[in-house]
Write a protein that holds these residues in place. Structure first.
Motif, mmCIF file in Angstrom:
data_model
loop_
_atom_site.group_PDB
_atom_site.id
_atom_site.type_symbol
_atom_site.label_atom_id
_atom_site.label_comp_id
_atom_site.label_asym_id
_atom_site.label_seq_id
_atom_site.Cartn_x
_atom_site.Cartn_y
_atom_site.Cartn_z
ATOM 1 N N MET A 282 -4.506 6.384 9.741
ATOM 2 C CA MET A 282 -3.286 6.659 8.987
ATOM 3 C C MET A 282 -2.276 5.530 9.156
ATOM 4 O O MET A 282 -1.550 5.183 8.219
ATOM 5 N N ALA B 32 -3.076 8.598 1.509
ATOM 6 C CA ALA B 32 -2.428 9.137 2.711
ATOM 7 C C ALA B 32 -2.342 10.653 2.659
ATOM 8 O O ALA B 32 -2.647 11.348 3.644
ATOM 9 N N VAL C 201 -3.233 2.809 6.771
ATOM 10 C CA VAL C 201 -2.799 3.162 5.412
ATOM 11 C C VAL C 201 -1.289 2.990 5.284
ATOM 12 O O VAL C 201 -0.782 2.498 4.272
ATOM 13 N N GLY C 202 -0.562 3.381 6.347
ATOM 14 C CA GLY C 202 0.894 3.262 6.332
ATOM 15 C C GLY C 202 1.370 1.827 6.241
ATOM 16 O O GLY C 202 2.349 1.525 5.545
ATOM 17 N N MET D 147 5.150 6.744 10.587
ATOM 18 C CA MET D 147 3.729 6.544 10.305
ATOM 19 C C MET D 147 3.200 5.218 10.844
ATOM 20 O O MET D 147 2.039 5.116 11.256
#
Length: 395
Positions: free
Chosen positions: A165, A150, A168-169, A80
């Motif tokens: 993403m 997520a 967020v990861g 991710m």
């Protein structure tokens, strides 16, 4: 997606397996709930804990499942955040695993505390900013919220490799590491518990969590495909036959070195009571089962061509998961065997001064219900994030 990949990803396979796991988890959940009935009538008296053994099996359960969740998040970050190999192919599954394990850990902690909801206002309002427990709660809360964000974005159609993403990861990885290290500090800063005390304790937690993360990812991805690598897409098959087993092998080697270092240091320690605890531990059949069956045997499997076999992967991952739980039990309970400030009273192999402790049936039910909740959350999440069941993973 290639035609070959499309034919290999059997439609509905994810949905059918998640249904099986959901049913199994629900049964385990109900068994745990029924077994916890003494907790409603007897309160904390249903636990075989006391003044000298404050943290028993329920705390072991919570600590283990929390660390496993943080470890799974570390595995998720490989695909991710860092886009290593084809780890992104299993990132959705590992996000669901991380959420299930984390909620199971929170349930175990809530049952152990008794008045769990008081912590929602008592800990923040007390503002004990020097306490690692406060910051563990802050990081853990952020971690759970980021897991939900997520998964929500994935359900909304976002790719695991989207720039959003990835952001967020990154936050998820930082929250997981923060929660992991502060949990290690909760034990490592307790100078009155020499078995726990030390600057290396958070690092020991990190290594164990990483092994757990890889092991859970390997186990549940194989279960999702019914132990059939031929039904996987190209990316998932590559990560399952090459990248993930090798990563787990390296993690287990590092864990074995750390475990040997801890035991060796403990056996030669002059701190009050530490040597006696480790002598007692290495004299236990449970310790050698952990070392030989749950560490050495998986190491042999992963170091040979057997690591490409789905069945052998499941065997190795399952044994490692059991071994890590035993290690967490030995660490938490072993750290309390010597009563506070009485380490000098215990000598040699005389264990008469140790704090006696055997988990009650009710304490075992905390483990059962926490595991059941983790399975139910994981399976329900699989149905929600991948409602059509068309492909267990995103390749």
């Amino acid at each position: 997606m290639s035609n070959a990949t499309q034919t290999m990803d059997a439609p509905g396979s994810s949905g059918s397996m998640s249904t099986v796991i959901l049913i199994a988890g629900a049964i385990v959940l109900v068994i745990g709930a029924i077994g916890l009935s003494p907790l409603l009538t007897q309160g904390s008296a249903a636990f075989n804990q006391g003044t000298n053994m404050m943290w028993g099996l329920p705390v072991v359960t919570y600590a283990y499942m929390a660390l496993a969740s943080f470890g799974v998040a570390i595995v998720t970050s490989l695909g991710m955040v860092f886009h290593v190999g084809n780890f992104d192919a299993i990132a959705r599954r590992t996000l669901l695993l991380a959420l299930g394990l984390s909620l199971g850990a929170l349930l175990a902690l809530a049952l152990e505390l008794g008045h769990a909801f008081r912590t929602l206002w008592a800990i923040p309002l007390n503002m004990q900013v020097r306490s690692p427990m406060l910051w563990m709660g802050v990081f853990w809360a952020a971690y759970v919220v980021l897991l939900l964000v997520a998964l929500s974005r994935l359900r909304g159609g976002n790719s695991i490799r989207d720039a959003g993403m990835r952001g967020v990861g990154i936050l998820l990885l930082l929250a997981a590491l923060g929660a992991l290290f502060t949990q290690g500090l909760v034990y490592g800063m307790m100078v009155m518990r020499p078995v726990w005390y030390g600057a290396a304790t958070p690092l020991y937690f990190l290594v164990g969590a990483t092994v757990a993360g890889f092991a859970f990812a390997l186990l549940f991805t194989n279960l999702a495909y019914r132990l059939d690598h031929s039904s996987m897409g190209d990316k998932t098959r590559n990560v399952m036959q090459e990248t993930l087993p090798l990563a787990l092998l390296l993690a287990v080697i590092l864990y074995a070195i750390v475990l040997a270092a801890r035991v060796t240091t403990g056996l030669w320690s002059v701190a009050d009571g530490v040597q006696e605890v480790y002598l007692h531990m290495v004299g236990s059949g449970l310790f050698w089962f952990e070392v030989i069956v749950c560490v050495a045997l998986p190491l042999v499997i992963l170091a040979t061509g057997l690591r490409r076999s789905a069945l052998m992967q499941v065997v190795a991952a399952t044994l490692l998961i059991i071994g890590l739980f035993i290690a967490r039990y030995e660490f938490i309970v072993g750290g309390q065997l010597v009563p506070l400030f009485k380490g000098a009273w215990i000598s040699g192999l005389d264990v008469s001064g140790f704090t006696p402790y055997t988990p009650s049936l009710t304490e075992w039910m905390v483990l059962v219900i926490a595991a059941g909740l983790a399975l139910v959350v994981y399976a329900l999440g699989d149905k929600l994030v991948n409602p059509d069941g068309s492909s267990p993973d995103g390749d």
